[in-house]
Design an enzyme around this catalytic site. Structure first.
Site, PDB file in Angstrom:
ATOM      1  N   HIS A 193       0.808  -1.225   0.000  1.00 25.27           N
ATOM      2  CA  HIS A 193       0.000   0.000   0.000  1.00 25.27           C
ATOM      3  C   HIS A 193       0.838   1.272   0.000  1.00 25.27           C
ATOM      4  O   HIS A 193       0.294   2.379   0.046  1.00 25.27           O
ATOM      5  CB  HIS A 193      -0.943   0.029   1.211  1.00 25.27           C
ATOM      6  CG  HIS A 193      -2.180  -0.795   1.007  1.00 25.27           C
ATOM      7  ND1 HIS A 193      -2.497  -1.875   1.796  1.00 25.27           N
ATOM      8  CD2 HIS A 193      -3.168  -0.715   0.083  1.00 25.27           C
ATOM      9  CE1 HIS A 193      -3.632  -2.415   1.377  1.00 25.27           C
ATOM     10  NE2 HIS A 193      -4.065  -1.727   0.333  1.00 25.27           N
ATOM     11  N   ARG A 223     -15.753  -3.718   1.101  1.00 26.23           N
ATOM     12  CA  ARG A 223     -15.710  -2.277   0.902  1.00 26.23           C
ATOM     13  C   ARG A 223     -15.741  -2.013  -0.592  1.00 26.23           C
ATOM     14  O   ARG A 223     -15.499  -2.912  -1.399  1.00 26.23           O
ATOM     15  CB  ARG A 223     -14.462  -1.656   1.516  1.00 26.23           C
ATOM     16  CG  ARG A 223     -13.184  -2.043   0.813  1.00 26.23           C
ATOM     17  CD  ARG A 223     -11.972  -1.421   1.487  1.00 26.23           C
ATOM     18  NE  ARG A 223     -11.865  -0.002   1.212  1.00 26.23           N
ATOM     19  CZ  ARG A 223     -11.079   0.531   0.266  1.00 26.23           C
ATOM     20  NH1 ARG A 223     -10.345  -0.242  -0.505  1.00 26.23           N
ATOM     21  NH2 ARG A 223     -11.019   1.826   0.067  1.00 26.23           N
ATOM     22  N   TYR A 316      -3.515  10.447  -8.332  1.00 25.84           N
ATOM     23  CA  TYR A 316      -3.309   9.026  -8.036  1.00 25.84           C
ATOM     24  C   TYR A 316      -4.234   8.157  -8.883  1.00 25.84           C
ATOM     25  O   TYR A 316      -3.854   7.088  -9.356  1.00 25.84           O
ATOM     26  CB  TYR A 316      -3.554   8.776  -6.542  1.00 25.84           C
ATOM     27  CG  TYR A 316      -3.507   7.327  -6.163  1.00 25.84           C
ATOM     28  CD1 TYR A 316      -2.320   6.592  -6.271  1.00 25.84           C
ATOM     29  CD2 TYR A 316      -4.644   6.673  -5.693  1.00 25.84           C
ATOM     30  CE1 TYR A 316      -2.279   5.265  -5.931  1.00 25.84           C
ATOM     31  CE2 TYR A 316      -4.603   5.340  -5.343  1.00 25.84           C
ATOM     32  CZ  TYR A 316      -3.419   4.640  -5.461  1.00 25.84           C
ATOM     33  OH  TYR A 316      -3.388   3.314  -5.124  1.00 25.84           O
ATOM     34  N   LYS A 317      -5.443   8.616  -9.085  1.00 25.72           N
ATOM     35  CA  LYS A 317      -6.396   7.838  -9.862  1.00 25.72           C
ATOM     36  C   LYS A 317      -6.225   8.057 -11.361  1.00 25.72           C
ATOM     37  O   LYS A 317      -6.980   7.495 -12.165  1.00 25.72           O
ATOM     38  CB  LYS A 317      -7.827   8.154  -9.414  1.00 25.72           C
ATOM     39  CG  LYS A 317      -8.122   7.632  -8.000  1.00 25.72           C
ATOM     40  CD  LYS A 317      -9.512   8.001  -7.536  1.00 25.72           C
ATOM     41  CE  LYS A 317      -9.780   7.560  -6.080  1.00 25.72           C
ATOM     42  NZ  LYS A 317      -9.860   6.104  -5.883  1.00 25.72           N
TER      43      LYS A 317
END
Lengths: 346, 321
Positions: A193, A223, A316-317
């Protein structure tokens, strides 16, 4: 009855589409008009009929096409599927879980018969009818994890639990949002991560790990995560960045509706009984903007979420190059009226 | 709603005295289905309805993980304990209906190990019964050293010797037989993992010697149960809903709030997600914080509590709920 499986592609001519029923069951991930990280974990229990949570392992109209796409990815790059030597038992655990859940949820498509360790598995959509000995790898054409994940939608990471941490020691990863199993294999929870911005500072991963290592048998959790993808590509891996990265430069005001896709991951977490590992299925759902905005509430809300997204998250995306074009396009569908609470369409 | 694991409705299918201190209990599912598969080292929590009290005691599963028609546990009678083992010995009979938890494993095998070296003391043998069965079925490499007070108290020593022959070594206190621990720990092949279950003195001794002899901490495993969630009862005033409630010994604060008809938000019920975070308005006493959500600073400030897992001891507590 059963599911009518679509004949479609996730590459080249991109014929992937959602039927109107599948648009309405899309797992829209925003419960309010803004987005920030949270430990949004909840018990993975069966949800409303007609939703993606109707069964704990969801099979949908894209099943056959996704399995064909997976086979293509594996033929080009076998390292998308790896299992360290101590993970074979966990592979059998996963095989049992997926066969049981798919047979339970979709008896017209899948049948599992067990007589002690003599098992028979019938997968009608893929034309498979295999008898094998549970626990004996020589009786299957692949290892147990590879065998069953070639027949199950979504990516699968199997995590070994030891030393108070989780270790990514096995997986089948062909439909990923820009991460690589070959790079992460053998890493622990904090290592894999490391690239995520903002969340470390908020202490999210420390809490998330504590939660995950406490997941109990019979009590899975879930999630939602999301990103965006240009064109309905399942395989947006670092290995193939040269194929999909340039897509981001092709978004124009004219083609936003067709090219830009919201990509939602339904992640679930299950304790595996024999190995005491954790399996982490990451199920990817794609929807193009033209389909998504058929639900006016989602169009208004997505506009506000993307417009107000913190810069670090947008980077980031991978949204940066086309974010302004997308926000401009969505703004025309946002009359400023309030959105109703919850995820679902009105 | 309740915290923790899913429950299983079982019936006691057999009760077998093993020796003067230990009795074995067999459980089957009341609905006749198979029990959940488990891994060697797992335990279940057995709920005992003892008059007014509910006792919740964890016991290791000792059967083979390959056979889920029944679960078996072995209970050593403790005449000066809190009463759970005495209840099991005195009141549990075949045919009795009981509730147990799903299996939970906090003493898992490390499947990377080239060899598993197991050290058991007394009733600490039970998790190794399941682990050896699991490893033997897979052709795993293990060696078990088992110390007991006398031969007649060597619970399952005969069974283990018969199953595994020289892979099991017995030591009897009354014959002054002792594990030659330093020699044993110094002579293991690279890649060996060490497991110990027994009296806390034994666990401490083995862990200390292993550390002193250079065993990496990741290769040393011992059974330690999660901290117990129950605690002394306490009273709470819910200021917003205007209620005063009592939190029972076996009840969480969250459950007590729900039982009073107040419906606070929650997701994980495990002290992680933060949903049920509650502000403290006034208190006279001590908080027992068991959550992973609030920071240490917040714990010290006494201004917030996570009612799903945390408790309170003292005179009065008023919450904004």
């Amino acid at each position: 009855m059963g599911i009518t499986f679509r004949n479609e592609t996730f590459r080249n001519d991109f014929t992937f589409r959602n039927s109107p029923e599948h648009i309405r069951r899309f797992p829209f991930p925003f419960h309010e008009d803004s987005y920030m990280y949270a430990v949004n974990i909840e018990p993975h229990v069966v949800g409303p009929k007609g939703s993606v949570l109707e069964n704990l392992i969801d099979v949908d109209e894209h099943y056959v096409a996704e399995m064909q796409d997976r086979a293509l990815v594996l033929a080009e790059d076998p390292l998308r599927c790896q299992s360290l030597p101590h993970m074979t038992l966990a592979g059998w655990d996963l095989l049992e879980l997926l066969m049981e859940q798919q047979a339970l949820g979709y008896p017209e498509h899948f049948t599992l018969t067990r007589d002690g360790d003599r098992w028979r598995w019938i997968n009608r959509p893929l034309g498979i009818d295999d008898s094998f000995t549970f626990g004996d790898v020589s009786t299957l054409p692949y290892g147990p994890m590879e065998y069953i994940t070639r027949q199950s939608q979504g990516d699968f990471c199997i995590l070994d639990q030891r030393d108070g941490n989780l270790w990514m020691d096995a997986g089948m990863v062909t439909t990923q949002a820009d991460w690589s199993l070959d790079f992460d294999i053998g890493m622990n929870f904090f290592e894999w991560h490391a690239p995520v911005p903002l969340a470390h500072e908020k202490g999210i991963f420390v809490r998330a790990l504590k939660f995950l290592t406490n997941i109990q048998q019979g009590k899975p959790a879930r999630r939602l995560n999301w990103t965006m993808t240009i064109n309905p590509r399942l395989d947006t891996s670092p290995e193939n960045y040269h194929k999909w990265g340039p897509d981001r430069t092709t978004v124009t005001p004219e083609n936003v509706g067709d090219k830009v896709h919201l990509r939602v991951e339904l992640q679930s977490f299950w304790r595996l009984p024999r190995s005491n590992g954790i399996v982490f299925p990451i199920r990817c759902y794609l929807i193009k903007m033209d389909e998504l905005v058929t639900q006016p509430k989602w169009a208004r809300r997505l506009h506000r979420v993307i417009r107000d997204l913190p810069e670090e998250l947008a980077n980031y995306k991978g949204l940066t190059r086309y974010r302004a074009t997308l926000v401009e396009w969505l703004s025309k569908l946002d009359d400023g009226s309030p959105t109703s609470p919850g995820f679902g369409p009105d | 709603m309740s915290t923790g694991t899913t429950k299983l409705d079982v019936v006691v299918s057999d009760v077998v005295p093993v020796n003067e201190l230990v009795t074995r209990f067999h459980f089957r599912r009341r609905d006749g289905q198979l029990l959940p598969t488990f891994s060697g080292g797992a335990h279940v929590v057995v709920e005992m309805r003892d008059g007014e009290r509910t006792r919740l005691n964890p016991y290791s599963l000792m059967g083979s993980p390959l056979d889920t028609r029944e679960y078996t546990i072995s209970v050593r009678r403790d005449d000066v304990g809190r009463g759970g083992s005495l209840f099991m010995h005195r009141h549990v009979r075949p045919g009795m209906e009981m509730v147990i938890s799903y299996p939970v494993n906090l003493f898992s095998l490390d499947l990377r190990a080239r060899k598993h070296l197991m050290l058991a003391g007394g009733i600490g043998i039970t998790p190794f019964m399941a682990q050896t069965a699991q490893l033997a079925a897979e052709g795993g490499n293990f060696e078990l050293h088992y110390t007991c007070r006398t031969a007649s108290l060597g619970t399952y020593a005969d069974v283990l010797r018969e199953r595994y022959d020289r892979r099991v070594r017995l030591y009897h206190d009354d014959r002054d037989e002792r594990i030659e621990l330093d020699r044993l720990l110094s002579s293991q092949p690279l890649g060996t993992h060490l497991y110990v279950c027994g009296p806390s003195g034994m666990i401490g001794w083995v862990c200390d010697r292993a550390a002193a002899l250079g065993w990496p901490a990741e290769t040393v495993h011992f059974e330690h149960f999660a901290a117990p969630q129950p605690g002394a009862p306490f009273d709470v005033t819910l200021a917003v809903s205007g209620k005063t409630i009592r939190v029972g010994e076996q009840q969480s604060l969250l459950e007590a709030i729900e039982a009073a008809g107040v419906d606070p938000p929650y997701l994980c019920r495990g002290g992680v997600c933060g949903q049920c975070e509650t502000n403290v308005i006034a208190h006279d006493g001590k908080f027992i914080h068991n959550d992973h959500w609030l920071s240490e600073q917040e714990h010290r400030s006494c201004k917030k509590i996570m009612p799903c897992v945390s408790r309170f001891e003292g005179g009065s507590l008023v919450l904004e709920r």
